[in-house]
Scaffold this motif. Sequence first.
Motif, PDB file in Angstrom:
ATOM      1  N   UNK A 110       0.799  -1.213   0.000  1.00  0.00           N
ATOM      2  CA  UNK A 110       0.000   0.000   0.000  1.00  0.00           C
ATOM      3  C   UNK A 110       0.834   1.268   0.000  1.00  0.00           C
ATOM      4  N   UNK A 111       1.996   1.200   0.620  1.00  0.00           N
ATOM      5  CA  UNK A 111       2.883   2.365   0.653  1.00  0.00           C
ATOM      6  C   UNK A 111       4.318   1.909   0.793  1.00  0.00           C
ATOM      7  N   UNK A 112       5.226   2.795   0.448  1.00  0.00           N
ATOM      8  CA  UNK A 112       6.644   2.489   0.604  1.00  0.00           C
ATOM      9  C   UNK A 112       6.971   2.386   2.087  1.00  0.00           C
ATOM     10  N   UNK A 113       7.798   1.437   2.425  1.00  0.00           N
ATOM     11  CA  UNK A 113       8.220   1.243   3.811  1.00  0.00           C
ATOM     12  C   UNK A 113       9.235   0.122   3.869  1.00  0.00           C
ATOM     13  N   UNK A 114       9.617  -0.257   5.072  1.00  0.00           N
ATOM     14  CA  UNK A 114      10.514  -1.396   5.251  1.00  0.00           C
ATOM     15  C   UNK A 114       9.676  -2.666   5.234  1.00  0.00           C
ATOM     16  N   UNK A 115       9.977  -3.545   4.293  1.00  0.00           N
ATOM     17  CA  UNK A 115       9.250  -4.800   4.135  1.00  0.00           C
ATOM     18  C   UNK A 115      10.243  -5.948   4.178  1.00  0.00           C
ATOM     19  N   UNK A 116       9.793  -7.101   4.672  1.00  0.00           N
ATOM     20  CA  UNK A 116      10.656  -8.284   4.752  1.00  0.00           C
ATOM     21  C   UNK A 116       9.951  -9.478   4.138  1.00  0.00           C
ATOM     22  N   UNK A 152      13.402 -19.009   9.911  1.00  0.00           N
ATOM     23  CA  UNK A 152      13.527 -18.433   8.577  1.00  0.00           C
ATOM     24  C   UNK A 152      14.328 -17.141   8.586  1.00  0.00           C
ATOM     25  N   UNK A 153      15.158 -16.971   7.569  1.00  0.00           N
ATOM     26  CA  UNK A 153      15.906 -15.738   7.374  1.00  0.00           C
ATOM     27  C   UNK A 153      14.971 -14.691   6.794  1.00  0.00           C
ATOM     28  N   UNK A 154      15.018 -13.466   7.334  1.00  0.00           N
ATOM     29  CA  UNK A 154      14.231 -12.369   6.773  1.00  0.00           C
ATOM     30  C   UNK A 154      15.113 -11.563   5.836  1.00  0.00           C
ATOM     31  N   UNK A 155      14.607 -11.320   4.638  1.00  0.00           N
ATOM     32  CA  UNK A 155      15.291 -10.495   3.650  1.00  0.00           C
ATOM     33  C   UNK A 155      14.490  -9.200   3.545  1.00  0.00           C
ATOM     34  N   UNK A 156      15.096  -8.094   3.922  1.00  0.00           N
ATOM     35  CA  UNK A 156      14.327  -6.857   4.014  1.00  0.00           C
ATOM     36  C   UNK A 156      14.937  -5.742   3.180  1.00  0.00           C
ATOM     37  N   UNK A 157      14.108  -4.737   2.947  1.00  0.00           N
ATOM     38  CA  UNK A 157      14.541  -3.559   2.221  1.00  0.00           C
ATOM     39  C   UNK A 157      13.434  -2.535   2.174  1.00  0.00           C
ATOM     40  N   UNK A 158      13.808  -1.313   1.841  1.00  0.00           N
ATOM     41  CA  UNK A 158      12.831  -0.236   1.693  1.00  0.00           C
ATOM     42  C   UNK A 158      12.222  -0.378   0.307  1.00  0.00           C
ATOM     43  N   UNK A 159      10.874  -0.446   0.261  1.00  0.00           N
ATOM     44  CA  UNK A 159      10.222  -0.685  -1.026  1.00  0.00           C
ATOM     45  C   UNK A 159       8.734  -0.409  -0.972  1.00  0.00           C
ATOM     46  N   UNK A 160       8.168  -0.273  -2.136  1.00  0.00           N
ATOM     47  CA  UNK A 160       6.721  -0.349  -2.325  1.00  0.00           C
ATOM     48  C   UNK A 160       6.407  -1.627  -3.107  1.00  0.00           C
ATOM     49  N   UNK A 161       7.368  -2.068  -3.920  1.00  0.00           N
ATOM     50  CA  UNK A 161       7.224  -3.256  -4.754  1.00  0.00           C
ATOM     51  C   UNK A 161       8.389  -4.207  -4.479  1.00  0.00           C
ATOM     52  N   UNK A 162       8.134  -5.491  -4.644  1.00  0.00           N
ATOM     53  CA  UNK A 162       9.199  -6.490  -4.565  1.00  0.00           C
ATOM     54  C   UNK A 162       9.014  -7.475  -5.714  1.00  0.00           C
ATOM     55  N   UNK A 163      10.080  -7.681  -6.471  1.00  0.00           N
ATOM     56  CA  UNK A 163      10.114  -8.682  -7.541  1.00  0.00           C
ATOM     57  C   UNK A 163      10.957  -9.838  -7.028  1.00  0.00           C
ATOM     58  N   UNK A 164      10.497 -11.031  -7.275  1.00  0.00           N
ATOM     59  CA  UNK A 164      11.312 -12.188  -6.939  1.00  0.00           C
ATOM     60  C   UNK A 164      11.610 -12.940  -8.221  1.00  0.00           C
TER      61      UNK A 164
END
Length: 185
Positions: A110-116, A152-164
Amino acid sequence: MRRTTRLALVCCLVVGLAGCAGVGSTPTATDTQAPVTADATTTATPTATPEPVATPGSDYDTATVTISAENGTQVATVEAWVADDFGKRYTGLSETEALEPGQGMLFVHGQEGNHAYVMRNMDFPLDMVFIAENGTITTIHHAPLESDDDDLTQYSGRSKYVLEVPYGYTNETGVEVGDRVDIDR
């Protein structure tokens, strides 16, 4: 030198960093229990875990995702399933065995932020590409399969979108932090 290539995005499960100590972000569930269903005459019981499928299914919208280098040269394009609500982001491709070349998934918050993100119940390793609201790649993680779903390892970053994408894809295509992502929904 970069070359145009089809980007095969792959998905995993999303966990908001709000559940982690010291991080301020919109709360998201980190519960690992199966969904519960009930009707008026029965008590709630967990639903059966579905068998893995080849693709996420027809209930996902799709988007064309294009990645370009900082100099504007197109690096990759993919037709991606869009996970733009909590249920789709949480499930991701955990019930998927694999993707065809040029297929993938795009997670939309919904908005840019820190996501994991975590590799819960995944059958294949991934590269995770975190993208700011303005389309700039902010972080890239290489995530191998997890051997223990309890740690589980958390992979995080500042984002609004994440591509895997498939593990090693960003190295093979030269996708880098600072590149530009355009999404055509």
